[in-house]
Design a protein around this motif. Structure first.
Motif, PDB file in Angstrom:
ATOM      1  N   ILE A 149       0.839  -1.202   0.000  1.00 34.80           N
ATOM      2  CA  ILE A 149       0.000   0.000   0.000  1.00 34.80           C
ATOM      3  C   ILE A 149       0.870   1.248   0.000  1.00 34.80           C
ATOM      4  O   ILE A 149       0.634   2.200  -0.753  1.00 34.80           O
ATOM      5  N   ARG A 150       1.920   1.229   0.832  1.00 38.56           N
ATOM      6  CA  ARG A 150       2.807   2.385   0.913  1.00 38.56           C
ATOM      7  C   ARG A 150       3.474   2.656  -0.436  1.00 38.56           C
ATOM      8  O   ARG A 150       3.559   3.805  -0.883  1.00 38.56           O
ATOM      9  N   ALA A 151       3.937   1.596  -1.088  1.00 36.88           N
ATOM     10  CA  ALA A 151       4.613   1.768  -2.377  1.00 36.88           C
ATOM     11  C   ALA A 151       3.661   2.323  -3.430  1.00 36.88           C
ATOM     12  O   ALA A 151       4.021   3.205  -4.219  1.00 36.88           O
ATOM     13  N   ALA A 169       3.845  17.025  11.396  1.00 37.03           N
ATOM     14  CA  ALA A 169       4.959  16.084  11.529  1.00 37.03           C
ATOM     15  C   ALA A 169       4.898  15.013  10.444  1.00 37.03           C
ATOM     16  O   ALA A 169       5.928  14.642   9.867  1.00 37.03           O
ATOM     17  N   ASP A 170       3.693  14.507  10.162  1.00 30.56           N
ATOM     18  CA  ASP A 170       3.594  13.481   9.132  1.00 30.56           C
ATOM     19  C   ASP A 170       3.776  14.083   7.740  1.00 30.56           C
ATOM     20  O   ASP A 170       4.292  13.414   6.836  1.00 30.56           O
ATOM     21  N   ALA A 171       3.362  15.342   7.548  1.00 30.14           N
ATOM     22  CA  ALA A 171       3.641  16.008   6.277  1.00 30.14           C
ATOM     23  C   ALA A 171       5.145  16.122   6.059  1.00 30.14           C
ATOM     24  O   ALA A 171       5.646  15.921   4.935  1.00 30.14           O
ATOM     25  N   ALA A 172       5.889  16.419   7.123  1.00 28.55           N
ATOM     26  CA  ALA A 172       7.345  16.495   7.023  1.00 28.55           C
ATOM     27  C   ALA A 172       7.931  15.133   6.669  1.00 28.55           C
ATOM     28  O   ALA A 172       8.896  15.039   5.892  1.00 28.55           O
ATOM     29  N   THR A 173       7.349  14.062   7.212  1.00 30.37           N
ATOM     30  CA  THR A 173       7.800  12.709   6.873  1.00 30.37           C
ATOM     31  C   THR A 173       7.588  12.439   5.386  1.00 30.37           C
ATOM     32  O   THR A 173       8.469  11.889   4.703  1.00 30.37           O
ATOM     33  N   ALA A 176      10.167  14.222   3.372  1.00 31.50           N
ATOM     34  CA  ALA A 176      11.478  13.572   3.460  1.00 31.50           C
ATOM     35  C   ALA A 176      11.524  12.294   2.621  1.00 31.50           C
ATOM     36  O   ALA A 176      12.562  11.967   2.031  1.00 31.50           O
ATOM     37  N   LYS A 177      10.406  11.560   2.572  1.00 35.62           N
ATOM     38  CA  LYS A 177      10.357  10.301   1.835  1.00 35.62           C
ATOM     39  C   LYS A 177      10.168  10.505   0.334  1.00 35.62           C
ATOM     40  O   LYS A 177      10.499   9.613  -0.457  1.00 35.62           O
ATOM     41  N   LEU A 178       9.625  11.679  -0.047  1.00 35.05           N
ATOM     42  CA  LEU A 178       9.333  11.929  -1.455  1.00 35.05           C
ATOM     43  C   LEU A 178       9.993  13.242  -1.891  1.00 35.05           C
ATOM     44  O   LEU A 178       9.301  14.208  -2.261  1.00 35.05           O
ATOM     45  N   PRO A 179      11.315  13.301  -1.876  1.00 37.26           N
ATOM     46  CA  PRO A 179      11.990  14.556  -2.214  1.00 37.26           C
ATOM     47  C   PRO A 179      11.886  14.862  -3.714  1.00 37.26           C
ATOM     48  O   PRO A 179      11.828  13.966  -4.551  1.00 37.26           O
TER      49      PRO A 179
END
Length: 686
Positions: A149-151, A169-173, A176-179
């Motif tokens: 699901i994440r992928a 905080a989750d928006a920042a995550t 970071a994961k999708l630069p």
């Protein structure tokens, strides 16, 4: 603008549905809003929604409904786009959902489409169009989804205009994961409206927790911590509201810790605001929270929240030490210490409750809607275009003659039907005020009738119009006076049973049952029975089909079972005497009477304590055979007078047989009947 929300099932009661309804209702004040429900499983939504919001179902799952899709073969064929973990076989997503969503996204005239769960986000990226803004929402956390699901979500997000998380905080995550992607990744909290329910005053010795009974909520940690709290403050109680797969395990844990009389599993309750308001403290012990709608709901009700400082929501909502407490995640001792701090400091608890109500206003739907409006405008500005002007056209002015003609027709036409919706509020004196919303009332000299189910006893009360301060939008009211009805002053007593409420219009004899908005029992939590009168008690509640009702008890004498303690050898009950029960003297006995069979009753002496309290112990070795025994008190073993039933009636709970449960010990188990009377049953009798 026209804004469309994609929901999996708008007819359920989950947190995503609730937050979407709140946001859609707020946006509807300035925009055209629709909710596209992938599934339809009921006639109408379970949660309140603004009348201006349209629901558009794509698949009719009800077998008997008109245009049903229940037999469509596409429901049993797998989806070609959504990962298996999200599709859940073919239950959530399938070939038919692929087809219907693709067709909707190709044809819609919306200016913005907002998808609310991973499968719908994937659909929006796959089938969406540049004709409208495409926005995805994350209602959980980036790291909590299964890998496939994440992928799939990470691959879909770059094809959207924006993607929102419910915490910064989750928006920042996500960033970071999708630069390097062009998609706007922003944090926007859920919309949580204030409630008209009377807020907590912080006086009840009650802690409330609410949510799905699932491992991530860590209610097992809260139950364990409560053993420390109960040892120091046995008069305080913990209530857990909700259903879920951990219910049996929690019940077993509570029984093993000997906390059956201290912790109550209340089951699901909607609306939950009435239950938050009963508590003095709210507890949230989750391992992780994407946002924490329950935190804001409790704060709106004036209840300070003790929460674990887990990723990510609580720390962004609660200001530690000001409007609530944050404790280390997963720390059982810290949870207990935080609860004890609030329990033992009345002023701190009340001060935090007032601050919590103020802080919760940050999440008002109007504010969250304004944030979404700004995002949509900015996204259109980036495109160099503007959404269509969809303000409804002004209705043409009618000629005066036509207007007068319509007015005359309105006067001679039959009055519109009654559609009463009301709340019922118990005050600190135990009176019940019924507040009927004006929108469903038509006519004058309206009455409220309260009718005992199955008997026909009826109480009539005039419905008072709102006064000048309340204005035309204020509720019509009627008051059920506790003292007068308990003593049957001036007419019908509020006899024992269940009573239904109706609004009556005498002019044309129209009579309609009252739909429940809120049944507020906060005033009953700390209330005591009237002295010097027959015992009388009542609790307002919503019926299973959504109507407002009152459960009443009226007895010449009553023995309230305050504390029930069972071991493998005996049952000890301690309680208080009310009404004519105060006549009991030193020879009083407790009697366990078998319902069936020839076995004689089991008796035990009653110890009369100070302030109308009593205690008795029944040894199980005295019980012969198997079955059910009803418990009562008598003046003596040969007393011919009507026995005084031992029961648990005082408080705000309607059906004690569903909430106040005790474990089987030594082959016996105490339990409360459907009338909330105390009885003993054996293992064989159930």
């Amino acid at each position: 603008m026209k804004i469309s929300f994609l929901l999996h099932n708008a007819y359920g009661i989950g947190g995503t549905i609730r937050s979407t309804f709140n946001l859609a209702s707020a946006l509807a004040a300035r925009h055209t809003v629709e909710i596209v429900s992938l599934m339809r499983t009921a006639e109408s939504p379970s949660l309140p929604l603004h009348d201006a919001v349209t629901i558009v179902p794509l698949i009719e799952r009800r077998a008997g409904a008109r245009g049903s899709d229940a037999r469509d073969p596409g429901l049993s064929r797998p989806t070609a786009h959504v990962p298996a973990a999200e599709a859940n076989g073919t239950k959530n997503f399938n070939a038919l959902t692929d087809e219907r969503v693709a067709a909707y996204l190709a044809a819609t005239d919306a200016d913005a489409v907002i998808a609310t769960r991973p499968g719908l986000v994937i659909y929006l990226a796959e089938f969406g169009s540049d004709r409208y803004l495409r926005i995805g929402q994350e209602h959980r956390l980036h790291g909590t989804h299964k890998p496939d699901i994440r992928a799939a979500c990470d691959a879909a997000i770059p094809r959207l205009d924006a993607f929102t998380s419910v915490s910064e905080a989750d928006a920042a995550t996500h960033r970071a994961k999708l630069p390097g992607i062009d998609t706007r990744l922003v944090g926007i909290p859920n919309a949580v409206p204030a409630t008209p329910v009377e807020p907590s005053d912080g006086s009840a010795k009650l802690v409330v927790a609410a949510g799905r009974l699932i491992p991530v909520k860590r209610y097992d940690l809260l139950v364990d911590a409560w053993s420390t709290v109960a040892a120091r403050h046995p008069e305080w109680r913990l209530r857990l509201y909700g259903r879920g797969p951990q219910q049996a395990a929690l019940r077993k844990q509570i029984d093993a810790l000997g906390l059956a009389g201290h912790i109550t599993l209340m089951g699901a309750h909607s609306p939950i605001e009435t239950e938050w308001a009963k508590g003095s403290i709210a507890a949230v012990t989750s391992r992780e929270e994407s946002f924490g709608m329950t935190i804001v709901e409790a704060m709106h009700c004036g209840v300070p929240v003790l929460a674990t400082d887990c990723p990510h929501g609580p720390g962004e909502i609660i200001t530690d030490g000001e409007d609530g407490l944050l404790v280390p995640n997963g720390d059982r001792d810290a949870i207990a210490a935080g609860l004890l701090r609030l329990i033992e400091d009345d002023e701190l608890r009340r001060t935090m409750g007032r601050a919590a109500r103020t802080a919760a206003q940050r999440y008002a739907p109007e504010r969250v809607a304004a944030t979404y409006e700004r995002l949509l405008v900015e996204l259109y500005e980036q495109r160099g275009t503007a959404p269509a002007d969809r303000r409804p056209p002004r209705a043409p002015r009618q000629p005066l003659a036509t207007t007068l003609k319509s007015a005359v027709k309105q006067l001679i036409r039959r009055q519109p039907p009654l559609r009463p919706v009301a709340s019922c509020r118990a005050d600190a004196e135990g009176n019940l005020t019924v507040l009927v919303e004006p929108a469903g009332l038509h006519g004058s000299d309206l009455e409220l009738t309260v009718t005992r189910r199955g008997h026909g006893d009826r109480i009539r009360l005039p419905l008072r119009r709102p006064d000048a301060v309340q204005g035309a939008d204020g509720p019509w009211t009627a008051v059920l006076d506790r003292a007068a009805l308990s003593r049957a002053e001036g007419g019908t007593p509020f006899a024992e049973g269940r009573w239904d409420l109706h609004v009556v219009r005498p002019g044309d004899r129209a009579r309609r049952r009252v739909v429940s908005r809120y049944a507020e029992g906060r005033g009953l939590v700390t209330l005591e029975p009237l002295p010097g009168a027959p015992f009388a008690w009542w609790v307002p509640y919503p019926t299973v089909d959504g109507y407002l009702a009152v459960r009443a008890w009226h007895r010449p004498a009553h023995a309230e079972a305050r504390d029930v303690h069972a071991t493998a050898e005996e049952l000890t009950v301690e309680g208080t005497l009310h009404g004519g029960a105060t006549r009991l003297g030193e020879g009083a006995v407790a009697v366990a009477t078998p319902r069936k069979g020839a076995d004689g009753p089991v008796t035990a002496p009653v110890t009369l304590l100070a302030d109308g309290r009593f205690r008795f112990t029944l040894p199980y070795k005295e019980f012969q055979g198997r079955g059910v025994w009803d418990l009562s008190l008598r003046e003596g073993a040969q007393d011919p007078a009507e026995p005084i039933r031992v029961a648990r009636l005082i408080g705000d709970i309607v059906d004690r047989n569903k909430t106040d449960l005790y474990p089987l010990a030594g082959g016996f188990r105490p339990y409360f009947t459907t009338a909330s009377n105390l009885a003993i049953t054996t293992a064989a009798a159930g």
